[in-house]
Scaffold this motif. Structure first.
Motif, PDB file in Angstrom:
ATOM      1  N   ASN A   1      -3.965   0.467   6.207  1.00  0.00           N
ATOM      2  CA  ASN A   1      -3.556  -0.428   5.438  1.00  0.00           C
ATOM      3  C   ASN A   1      -3.364  -0.463   3.927  1.00  0.00           C
ATOM      4  O   ASN A   1      -4.363  -0.940   3.582  1.00  0.00           O
ATOM      5  CB  ASN A   1      -4.518  -1.723   6.328  1.00  0.00           C
ATOM      6  CG  ASN A   1      -4.688  -2.556   5.930  1.00  0.00           C
ATOM      7  OD1 ASN A   1      -3.917  -3.714   5.334  1.00  0.00           O
ATOM      8  ND2 ASN A   1      -5.288  -3.642   6.261  1.00  0.00           N
TER       9      ASN A   1
ATOM     10  N   ARG B   1      -6.865   0.652   9.767  1.00  0.00           N
ATOM     11  CA  ARG B   1      -6.717   0.019  10.797  1.00  0.00           C
ATOM     12  C   ARG B   1      -7.645  -1.399  10.410  1.00  0.00           C
ATOM     13  O   ARG B   1      -7.414  -2.488  11.612  1.00  0.00           O
ATOM     14  CB  ARG B   1      -7.757   0.612  11.812  1.00  0.00           C
ATOM     15  CG  ARG B   1      -6.830   1.535  12.482  1.00  0.00           C
ATOM     16  CD  ARG B   1      -7.909   1.999  13.269  1.00  0.00           C
ATOM     17  NE  ARG B   1      -6.947   3.166  13.552  1.00  0.00           N
ATOM     18  CZ  ARG B   1      -7.092   5.261  13.122  1.00  0.00           C
ATOM     19  NH1 ARG B   1      -7.395   5.179  11.688  1.00  0.00           N
ATOM     20  NH2 ARG B   1      -5.999   6.147  13.146  1.00  0.00           N
ATOM     21  N   GLY B   2      -7.136  -1.786   9.647  1.00  0.00           N
ATOM     22  CA  GLY B   2      -7.585  -4.118   9.329  1.00  0.00           C
ATOM     23  C   GLY B   2      -8.649  -4.306   9.050  1.00  0.00           C
ATOM     24  O   GLY B   2      -8.974  -5.331   9.566  1.00  0.00           O
TER      25      GLY B   2
ATOM     26  N   GLY C   1     -10.228  -7.384   5.553  1.00  0.00           N
ATOM     27  CA  GLY C   1      -7.894  -8.964   5.686  1.00  0.00           C
ATOM     28  C   GLY C   1      -7.223  -8.171   4.044  1.00  0.00           C
ATOM     29  O   GLY C   1      -7.765  -7.905   3.648  1.00  0.00           O
ATOM     30  N   ASN C   2      -6.874  -9.717   3.574  1.00  0.00           N
ATOM     31  CA  ASN C   2      -6.043  -9.185   2.523  1.00  0.00           C
ATOM     32  C   ASN C   2      -6.798 -10.203   1.327  1.00  0.00           C
ATOM     33  O   ASN C   2      -6.352  -9.702   0.482  1.00  0.00           O
ATOM     34  CB  ASN C   2      -4.512  -9.571   2.354  1.00  0.00           C
ATOM     35  CG  ASN C   2      -3.497  -9.794   3.724  1.00  0.00           C
ATOM     36  OD1 ASN C   2      -3.485  -8.373   3.261  1.00  0.00           O
ATOM     37  ND2 ASN C   2      -2.624  -9.989   4.213  1.00  0.00           N
TER      38      ASN C   2
ATOM     39  N   GLY D   1      -9.512  -5.206  12.914  1.00  0.00           N
ATOM     40  CA  GLY D   1      -9.758  -6.452  12.265  1.00  0.00           C
ATOM     41  C   GLY D   1     -10.590  -7.512  13.138  1.00  0.00           C
ATOM     42  O   GLY D   1     -11.557  -6.832  13.826  1.00  0.00           O
TER      43      GLY D   1
END
Length: 638
Positions: A2, A320-321, A324-325, A335
């Motif tokens: 990611n 794998r997320g 987060g951003n 996520g």
């Protein structure tokens, strides 16, 4: 990986020379800790007492969630700073010192900084959980934080922490929270009869909950899950290690070493821990026991193997997320994933993942970091391992790195609790779990489940009663029975009982069930693994005796691994006593199909099943106990 995780955390380039499996070194761990902490501190209150991370609150409320943000990130900061002998380039400890001061000035007041009081577990007791992280953070950083605090701040902090000693924990690993608080207070010369009793009580219960094979039940029932590593082993051994108590270290360390004999196999070749049990949003905290074993020396694993497991788990989630951003750990698995959560999960809950950073207590020159990485246990030859104390059967295949846990012993049902179908928990009730699949939601068709349908109502599996387990060269078995309970109509059917046996061999799972006391018109259904129909992981299920033609059933809510999923299912009409035999497989390898000749002969005579394997002519014989009340299953293979 990611990109956001690597970029936001400033991870250094991979080092494939020393870390051929993951590319991660100690520097990656430090960067990950620093990045996690910096992102979380952007949400701090002005005084730094709470980190009010964005997201829906837990059932404990926003103020408790803010304390959780402070406390759980403090764990990561404590391991980070203590592991470098007090070096604190990001001035983390100054922030936590300020937050401690602000949070303990007027505890219980409803304002922007004050910490909630620690009360009994059933009265919004979450602050008791967080008190252990605060205490452990203070203990890890004592020379650079606690010892430099003003006396009045120390006194206020002690008074707040003592709330954990004066209130009632939940009847499980929670007793280790006052244990940890008391250990810190004693380490700074503030111990007394109250701290001694808190530690005695937790130690008494810990002995009561120990079941053998290195496994503790999380309370008085049969809940065996990741709480073994990130709580029941972690707190007492780390306490003894920090205190320099060799006797206690040896006692708890011997149990951790035995625990890791089986638990270290429960990480897939891709680094994933098993998706099983509650609080899975803590993610890479699952590797905390492996890291602690390496730090203390109480481990059966070579340093390079330990490093491969812990780094593999960290990297698995960063790729794998999980981040987060905004740099924050999300509530979920890869996520965000609501079905992974419990009602106590709040925005800062995922930061119990900080426990994985216990590995940083090993300095750079420690063998954990200085030795080259070696393959994880699941990356070697195919293995099957039984864990009798927990009722587990662990099956790994080296070709695809997939690990499966066949559950014949962990149910998360308290001894005083009735068996209600309404309380069925997908994270415990299923027959099997893996590192590449998750259970379907409670509102979809249950995967890996034997149900009995009576009057249109489908049964649930709640309390699991082990019937035995064992393993030999390349194979193993585990068995259990349960009382089918129903969500509609009468909750039980007189005389109805289901006995289940799993025999694992290579990538194959022989699933044998005996249904006893089925009323006229009843139907049995068996499901396999839930997978993405378009994904690389394949699930297959074939009837060998008693079952009808297979079908595929959709699970529209998907799983933690797949946005949509299908589940293979077999069905059969059952009346009285019926023995049913099936063959299942879960694989991420190229040879996903179940050849027709895997088991070329199945003989069922009364309560005995004999299966001959075409590959080598080996025979597996399963004999159920005679009579409805028999508490025995015997399995022979050769």
């Amino acid at each position: 990986m990611n990109a956001s995780a690597g970029d936001l955390f400033g991870l250094p380039p991979e080092d494939r020379a020393s870390s051929p499996h993951t590319g991660y070194t100690r520097a990656h761990w430090e960067a990950a800790a620093d990045g996690m902490l910096e992102a979380a501190w952007k949400w701090a209150t002005p005084g730094g007492a709470r980190l009010d991370l964005p997201g829906p609150p837990s059932h404990s409320g926003v103020r408790s969630d803010g304390l959780e943000g402070y406390a759980r990130t403090f764990l990561a900061a404590g391991f980070r700073v203590a592991g470098t002998g007090g070096k604190d380039p990001n001035s983390l400890l100054e922030r936590y010192a300020d937050g401690l001061d602000a949070g303990t000035r007027t505890p219980g007041r409803d304002d922007a900084e004050s910490w909630p009081l620690i009360l009994d577990h059933h009265v919004r007791g979450q602050p008791m959980v967080e008190s252990a992280s605060v205490a452990l953070g203070l203990r890890l950083t004592r020379p650079w934080l606690w010892d430099r605090l003003a006396c009045d701040v120390q006194d206020r902090a002690e008074q707040w922490l003592r709330g954990a000693l004066r209130h009632v924990p939940a009847g499980n690993n929670w007793y280790l929270f006052p244990y940890t608080v008391a250990g810190f207070l004693e380490s700074v010369g503030r111990g007394d009869a109250e701290t001694a009793r808190a530690r005695e009580r937790a130690s008494e219960l810990l002995e009561h909950w120990y079941r053998g094979d290195g496994w503790y039940a999380d309370g008085d029932g049969r809940a065996f899950d990741h709480y073994n590593g990130w709580a029941l082993h972690l707190y007492p051994l780390l306490d003894a290690h920090l205190a320099g108590d060799e006797r206690e270290s040896a006692h708890h360390g011997a149990r951790l070493r035995e625990h890791l004999e089986s638990f270290s196999l429960m990480f897939g070749g891709d680094g994933a821990p098993l998706y099983f049990g509650r609080s899975l949003t803590y993610r890479f905290a699952a590797s905390a026991g492996v890291g602690l074993g390496a730090v203390t020396g109480y481990t059966p694993l070579a340093p390079g193997v330990s490093r491969r497991v812990v780094s593999g788990s960290l990297r698995y989630f960063l790729e794998r997320g999980a981040v987060g951003n905004d740099g924050l750990l999300s509530l979920g698995w890869h996520g965000p994933h609501a079905a992974t959560l419990q009602s106590y999960s709040g925005p800062a809950s995922p930061y119990w993942a900080s426990k994985a950073f216990v590995a940083l207590l090993a300095p750079a020159e420690h063998p954990l970091w200085a030795s080259p990485e070696q393959a994880a246990p699941s990356e070697g030859p195919d293995r099957v391992l039984s864990v009798p104390a927990a009722g587990f059967l662990v099956q790994s295949t080296g070709a695809d790195g997939v690990v499966r846990l066949h559950n014949h012993g962990s149910d998360h049902v308290r001894p005083d609790e009735g068996e209600s179908a309404a309380d069925e928990d997908p994270h415990y009730a299923r027959l099997a779990y893996s590192t590449v699949t998750g259970p379907t939601s409670a509102k979809n068709t249950a995967d890996n489940h034997l149900s009995v349908i009576v009057g249109g109502a489908r049964s649930a599996r709640r309390r699991i009663r082990p019937l035995g387990s064992g393993h030999g060269d390349g194979w193993g078995w585990a068995a259990s029975w349960h009382l089918p309970v129903f969500p509609a109509g009468p909750s039980t059917v007189p005389g109805l009982r289901v006995e289940s046996v799993t025999v694992a061999r290579g990538r194959h799972e022989l699933r044998v069930h005996r249904v006893l006391g089925a009323p006229d018109g009843a139907r049995a259904e068996l499901t396999g693994w839930a997978t993405d129909p378009d994904g690389p992981v394949r699930s297959l299920l074939r009837g060998l005796h008693g079952w009808g033609a297979p079908e595929e059933v959709r699970a529209p809510q998907g799983t933690a691994f797949a946005r949509r999923a299908t589940v293979p299912r077999l069905g059969a009409e059952v009346t009285g006593t019926v023995v049913l035999v099936a063959l299942a497989s879960l694989t991420a390898g190229p040879e996903a199909a179940l050849p027709d000749g895997v088991a070329d002969r199945v003989d069922v005579a009364g309560d005995t099943v004999v299966v001959r394997w075409a590959e080598d002519g080996a025979r597996t014989r399963i004999a159920f106990g005679q009579g409805a009340g028999a508490e025995a299953v015997t399995v022979d293979h050769g």
